[in-house]
Write a protein that holds these residues in place. Structure first.
Motif, PDB file in Angstrom:
ATOM      1  N   GLU A  53       0.701  -1.396   0.021  1.00 22.98           N
ATOM      2  CA  GLU A  53      -0.052  -0.271   0.134  1.00 22.98           C
ATOM      3  C   GLU A  53       1.074   1.541  -0.281  1.00 22.98           C
ATOM      4  OE1 GLU A  53      -3.279   0.025  -0.596  1.00 22.98           O
ATOM      5  OE2 GLU A  53      -2.899  -1.715  -0.780  1.00 22.98           O
ATOM      6  N   ALA A  54       0.425   2.316  -0.623  1.00 24.50           N
ATOM      7  CA  ALA A  54       1.603   3.435  -1.005  1.00 24.50           C
ATOM      8  C   ALA A  54       0.398   4.623   0.108  1.00 24.50           C
ATOM      9  CB  ALA A  54       0.982   4.111  -2.477  1.00 24.50           C
ATOM     10  N   ASP A  55       1.512   5.773   0.915  1.00 19.49           N
ATOM     11  CA  ASP A  55       0.979   6.453   1.640  1.00 19.49           C
ATOM     12  C   ASP A  55       1.398   7.906   1.002  1.00 19.49           C
ATOM     13  OD1 ASP A  55       3.760   6.569   0.732  1.00 19.49           O
ATOM     14  OD2 ASP A  55       4.679   6.542   2.709  1.00 19.49           O
ATOM     15  N   VAL A  56       0.132   8.092  -0.052  1.00 23.86           N
ATOM     16  CA  VAL A  56      -0.506   9.007  -0.413  1.00 23.86           C
ATOM     17  C   VAL A  56      -1.595   9.383  -0.647  1.00 23.86           C
ATOM     18  CG1 VAL A  56      -0.888   7.371  -2.524  1.00 23.86           C
ATOM     19  CG2 VAL A  56       0.018   9.527  -3.280  1.00 23.86           C
ATOM     20  N   PRO A  57      -2.002  10.841  -0.794  1.00 20.78           N
ATOM     21  CA  PRO A  57      -3.906  11.421  -0.262  1.00 20.78           C
ATOM     22  C   PRO A  57      -4.131  10.370  -1.492  1.00 20.78           C
ATOM     23  CG  PRO A  57      -1.513  12.473  -0.107  1.00 20.78           C
ATOM     24  CD  PRO A  57      -1.128  11.671  -0.574  1.00 20.78           C
ATOM     25  N   GLY A  58      -5.704   9.695  -0.856  1.00 23.87           N
ATOM     26  CA  GLY A  58      -6.039   8.733  -1.542  1.00 23.87           C
ATOM     27  C   GLY A  58      -5.385   7.316  -1.788  1.00 23.87           C
ATOM     28  N   GLY A  59      -4.672   7.323  -1.350  1.00 22.36           N
ATOM     29  CA  GLY A  59      -4.249   5.231  -1.996  1.00 22.36           C
ATOM     30  C   GLY A  59      -3.530   5.186  -2.443  1.00 22.36           C
ATOM     31  N   GLY A  60      -3.089   4.000  -3.067  1.00 25.16           N
ATOM     32  CA  GLY A  60      -2.716   3.030  -4.127  1.00 25.16           C
ATOM     33  C   GLY A  60      -1.803   1.673  -3.381  1.00 25.16           C
ATOM     34  N   ARG A  61      -1.359   1.011  -4.459  1.00 25.41           N
ATOM     35  CA  ARG A  61      -0.519   0.477  -4.007  1.00 25.41           C
ATOM     36  C   ARG A  61       0.955   1.084  -4.462  1.00 25.41           C
ATOM     37  NH1 ARG A  61      -1.351  -3.628  -7.334  1.00 25.41           N
ATOM     38  NH2 ARG A  61      -0.111  -5.332  -5.820  1.00 25.41           N
ATOM     39  N   THR A  62       2.047   0.851  -4.567  1.00 24.00           N
ATOM     40  CA  THR A  62       4.310   0.823  -5.066  1.00 24.00           C
ATOM     41  C   THR A  62       4.669   0.211  -4.710  1.00 24.00           C
ATOM     42  OG1 THR A  62       5.735   2.341  -4.137  1.00 24.00           O
ATOM     43  CG2 THR A  62       4.410   1.563  -2.235  1.00 24.00           C
ATOM     44  N   VAL A  63       5.257  -0.149  -5.926  1.00 27.47           N
ATOM     45  CA  VAL A  63       6.723  -1.320  -5.609  1.00 27.47           C
ATOM     46  C   VAL A  63       7.609  -0.148  -5.770  1.00 27.47           C
ATOM     47  CG1 VAL A  63       8.796  -3.078  -7.052  1.00 27.47           C
ATOM     48  CG2 VAL A  63       5.923  -2.977  -7.051  1.00 27.47           C
ATOM     49  N   ASP A  64       8.454   0.025  -4.363  1.00 29.33           N
ATOM     50  CA  ASP A  64       9.350   0.406  -3.805  1.00 29.33           C
ATOM     51  C   ASP A  64      11.149  -0.483  -4.662  1.00 29.33           C
ATOM     52  OD1 ASP A  64       7.439   1.885  -3.174  1.00 29.33           O
ATOM     53  OD2 ASP A  64       8.508   1.794  -0.553  1.00 29.33           O
ATOM     54  N   LEU A  65      11.824   0.046  -5.247  1.00 29.79           N
ATOM     55  CA  LEU A  65      13.035  -0.038  -6.197  1.00 29.79           C
ATOM     56  C   LEU A  65      14.863   1.004  -5.806  1.00 29.79           C
ATOM     57  CD1 LEU A  65      11.526  -1.045  -9.406  1.00 29.79           C
ATOM     58  CD2 LEU A  65      12.368  -2.398  -8.165  1.00 29.79           C
ATOM     59  N   LEU A  66      15.686   0.486  -5.468  1.00 32.69           N
ATOM     60  CA  LEU A  66      16.855   0.983  -5.673  1.00 32.69           C
ATOM     61  C   LEU A  66      17.231   1.563  -7.341  1.00 32.69           C
ATOM     62  CD1 LEU A  66      18.909   0.166  -2.582  1.00 32.69           C
ATOM     63  CD2 LEU A  66      17.667   2.606  -2.842  1.00 32.69           C
ATOM     64  N   ASP A  67      17.335   2.139  -7.773  1.00 31.95           N
ATOM     65  CA  ASP A  67      18.530   2.474  -8.814  1.00 31.95           C
ATOM     66  C   ASP A  67      19.928   2.066  -8.653  1.00 31.95           C
ATOM     67  OD1 ASP A  67      19.031   4.563  -8.545  1.00 31.95           O
ATOM     68  OD2 ASP A  67      18.444   5.889  -9.848  1.00 31.95           O
ATOM     69  N   PRO A  68      20.695   1.670  -9.694  1.00 35.50           N
ATOM     70  CA  PRO A  68      22.545   1.718 -10.118  1.00 35.50           C
ATOM     71  C   PRO A  68      22.540   3.283  -8.762  1.00 35.50           C
ATOM     72  CG  PRO A  68      21.881   0.679 -11.710  1.00 35.50           C
ATOM     73  CD  PRO A  68      20.375   1.430 -11.666  1.00 35.50           C
ATOM     74  N   SER A  69      21.401   3.863  -8.917  1.00 37.71           N
ATOM     75  CA  SER A  69      23.105   5.088  -7.629  1.00 37.71           C
ATOM     76  C   SER A  69      22.174   5.499  -6.741  1.00 37.71           C
ATOM     77  CB  SER A  69      22.662   6.377  -8.878  1.00 37.71           C
ATOM     78  OG  SER A  69      22.277   6.001 -10.568  1.00 37.71           O
ATOM     79  N   GLY A  70      22.262   4.313  -6.255  1.00 35.76           N
ATOM     80  CA  GLY A  70      21.223   4.033  -5.143  1.00 35.76           C
ATOM     81  C   GLY A  70      20.169   5.467  -4.851  1.00 35.76           C
ATOM     82  N   PHE A  71      19.328   5.613  -5.680  1.00 36.59           N
ATOM     83  CA  PHE A  71      18.266   6.175  -5.409  1.00 36.59           C
ATOM     84  C   PHE A  71      17.155   5.708  -5.433  1.00 36.59           C
ATOM     85  CE2 PHE A  71      20.130   9.556  -8.404  1.00 36.59           C
ATOM     86  CZ  PHE A  71      20.635  10.628  -7.300  1.00 36.59           C
ATOM     87  N   ARG A  72      16.339   5.530  -3.946  1.00 37.97           N
ATOM     88  CA  ARG A  72      15.421   4.841  -4.652  1.00 37.97           C
ATOM     89  C   ARG A  72      14.384   4.968  -5.384  1.00 37.97           C
ATOM     90  NH1 ARG A  72      10.767   5.284   1.265  1.00 37.97           N
ATOM     91  NH2 ARG A  72      10.058   7.422   0.590  1.00 37.97           N
ATOM     92  N   VAL A  73      13.667   4.786  -6.209  1.00 35.73           N
ATOM     93  CA  VAL A  73      12.634   4.688  -7.212  1.00 35.73           C
ATOM     94  C   VAL A  73      11.568   4.633  -6.769  1.00 35.73           C
ATOM     95  CG1 VAL A  73      12.150   4.887  -9.585  1.00 35.73           C
ATOM     96  CG2 VAL A  73      14.685   5.173  -8.312  1.00 35.73           C
ATOM     97  N   ARG A  74      10.217   4.862  -6.624  1.00 32.49           N
ATOM     98  CA  ARG A  74       9.112   4.203  -6.703  1.00 32.49           C
ATOM     99  C   ARG A  74       8.659   3.648  -8.340  1.00 32.49           C
ATOM    100  NH1 ARG A  74       5.709   6.579  -0.804  1.00 32.49           N
ATOM    101  NH2 ARG A  74       7.237   4.784   0.567  1.00 32.49           N
ATOM    102  N   VAL A  75       7.324   2.738  -7.870  1.00 33.33           N
ATOM    103  CA  VAL A  75       6.396   2.555  -9.141  1.00 33.33           C
ATOM    104  C   VAL A  75       5.063   2.706  -8.742  1.00 33.33           C
ATOM    105  CG1 VAL A  75       6.186   1.181 -11.349  1.00 33.33           C
ATOM    106  CG2 VAL A  75       7.917   1.540 -10.605  1.00 33.33           C
ATOM    107  N   VAL A  76       4.305   3.622  -8.245  1.00 31.22           N
ATOM    108  CA  VAL A  76       3.162   3.609  -8.036  1.00 31.22           C
ATOM    109  C   VAL A  76       1.662   3.842  -8.867  1.00 31.22           C
ATOM    110  CG1 VAL A  76       4.152   5.168  -6.042  1.00 31.22           C
ATOM    111  CG2 VAL A  76       3.048   5.805  -7.823  1.00 31.22           C
ATOM    112  N   HIS A  77       0.523   3.296  -8.643  1.00 32.45           N
ATOM    113  CA  HIS A  77      -0.146   3.251  -9.176  1.00 32.45           C
ATOM    114  C   HIS A  77      -1.571   3.896  -7.954  1.00 32.45           C
ATOM    115  CE1 HIS A  77      -3.934   2.599 -11.234  1.00 32.45           C
ATOM    116  NE2 HIS A  77      -3.606   2.251 -11.925  1.00 32.45           N
TER     117      HIS A  77
END
Length: 384
Positions: free
Chosen positions: A126-150
């Motif tokens: 579950e994504a902590d965003v107003p209105g709700g949703g889902r997320t997959v949290d990844l790390l890119d090769p630079s070390g940034f947290r990258v979220r993909v959300v719906h």
């Protein structure tokens, strides 16, 4: 130049569209294609950016002056939005220090999150965003947290600034009416793009193409080092025949892995310029502007917030469909704009601090893509 009809208007052929426009030429034989043959998913757009700051009250004051609306505010979170319907533009969470956490991209379909989770081994939650949703949290090769959300619910559209009615040549739609754009914040419409610096440029580039299905609009390379590959990429989402922003993400090789700037669309040049006067009157620092870029063609104006993060107002950017091949051009400071004042040292980051010098030394000794020849080429590009 041959022409084909696209979306009701004549548009340049995909094979020749870069000629004499925004880059010198296309790829040479064997150079990076700018896209993945079989990406895991294809993200639809950039959703929002995530930051931490110790003072949310100060952050909100600047945000309103810059032209954001507030979507939600708690003791620990500030969600900022534009006037367009959709997701928020930014979330700022209370933290000990000011720092950029990473970007969130919007999945085209809910099923894309399941596929991404299955292939990467990450969990969909579950994504902590107003209105709700889902997320997959990844790390890119630079070390940034990258979220993909719906997102479960979209924010409703808000009233926006109306574009000024302009007289051009023999077309005079404005008669007996003076032009008086109000001096007020440039009301943000939406988040446009984010620019990142990375010392693992090639690895990070391929990760975004392979994992998120993004495609390259333009490559930049160092003068005399083209055979070593590009050192900057302007990357867009792939929505097939639907035109999208020239770049949603841009990355360049550098000594560090960090945030460079983010850009937010406003109505037109008058909104951008009047909003800049509003910011100037309130004591904020303009980093560079007003001008028009080459790659992307945006009219731009860059500002620093109280925590020294750089943000851009932009208008009138390029839109590309998926059939346009990447352009290739040399990296240079003079190539950043078609018109406008010279790029400032602040914008270029050309005033090295002791911490920046230590960063360079540490990177040159580490396992990454920056070496002395690359570093000298970047310094040369900064002064060219």
């Amino acid at each position: 130049m041959s022409e084909s009809r696209v979306h009701g208007a004549f548009a340049p052929d995909a094979a020749t569209a870069h000629q004499n426009l925004h880059s010198e030429a296309g790829a040479l034989r064997g150079e990076h294609s700018g896209r993945s043959r079989n990406p895991v998913i294809k993200v639809a757009d950039l959703a929002w950016l995530e930051f931490e700051k110790p003072d949310l009250d100060r952050a909100e004051v600047f945000a309103r002056d810059f032209g954001f609306g507030v979507a939600a505010r708690t003791e620990r979170e500030l969600w900022l939005r534009g006037t367009f319907a959709g997701s928020p533009c930014m979330v700022i969470r209370r933290g000990r220090a000011s720092r950029f956490i990473g970007p969130a991209f919007r999945a085209a379909e809910p099923a894309d999150l399941d596929r991404l989770a299955r292939v990467t081994g990450a969990a969909a939650r579950e994504a902590d965003v107003p209105g709700g949703g889902r997320t997959v949290d990844l790390l890119d090769p630079s070390g940034f947290r990258v979220r993909v959300v719906h997102c479960g619910e979209e924010l409703a559209e808000l009233p926006g600034q109306q574009p000024q009615l302009l007289n051009f040549g023999t077309g005079h739609p404005r008669v007996n009416t003076p032009q008086r754009p109000p001096r007020e914040p440039s009301r943000i419409q939406r988040l446009g793009h984010v620019v990142l610096e990375t010392n693992v440029f090639a690895r990070a580039l391929d990760w975004y193409l392979d994992t998120l299905g993004m495609i390259v609009s333009d490559f930049l390379f160092l003068d005399g080092q083209r055979e070593r590959g590009p050192t900057m990429a302007f990357i867009r989402c792939d929505q097939g025949t639907v035109p999208v922003d020239h770049h949603t993400l841009a990355m360049h090789l550098g000594p560090a892995c960090g945030y460079v700037h983010s850009a937010y669309q406003v109505t037109d040049l008058d909104a951008l310029a009047a909003g800049g006067e509003y910011l100037n009157e309130r004591g904020y620092q303009r980093s560079w502007g007003i001008g028009r870029h080459i790659q992307g063609s945006q009219i731009f104006d860059y500002w620093r917030d109280p925590d020294r993060f750089m943000l851009e107002h932009f208008a009138d950017g390029d839109l590309f469909a998926s059939d346009l091949a990447p352009g290739w051009a040399p990296m240079s400071t003079s190539g950043l704009a078609q018109w406008g004042p010279p790029a400032t040292r602040d914008f270029l980051g050309a005033s090295p601090s002791p911490s920046r010098v230590r960063e360079v030394v540490r990177t040159l000794r580490g396992d990454n893509e920056l070496d002395p020849a690359r570093l000298l080429g970047l310094l040369k590009a900064t002064n060219s």
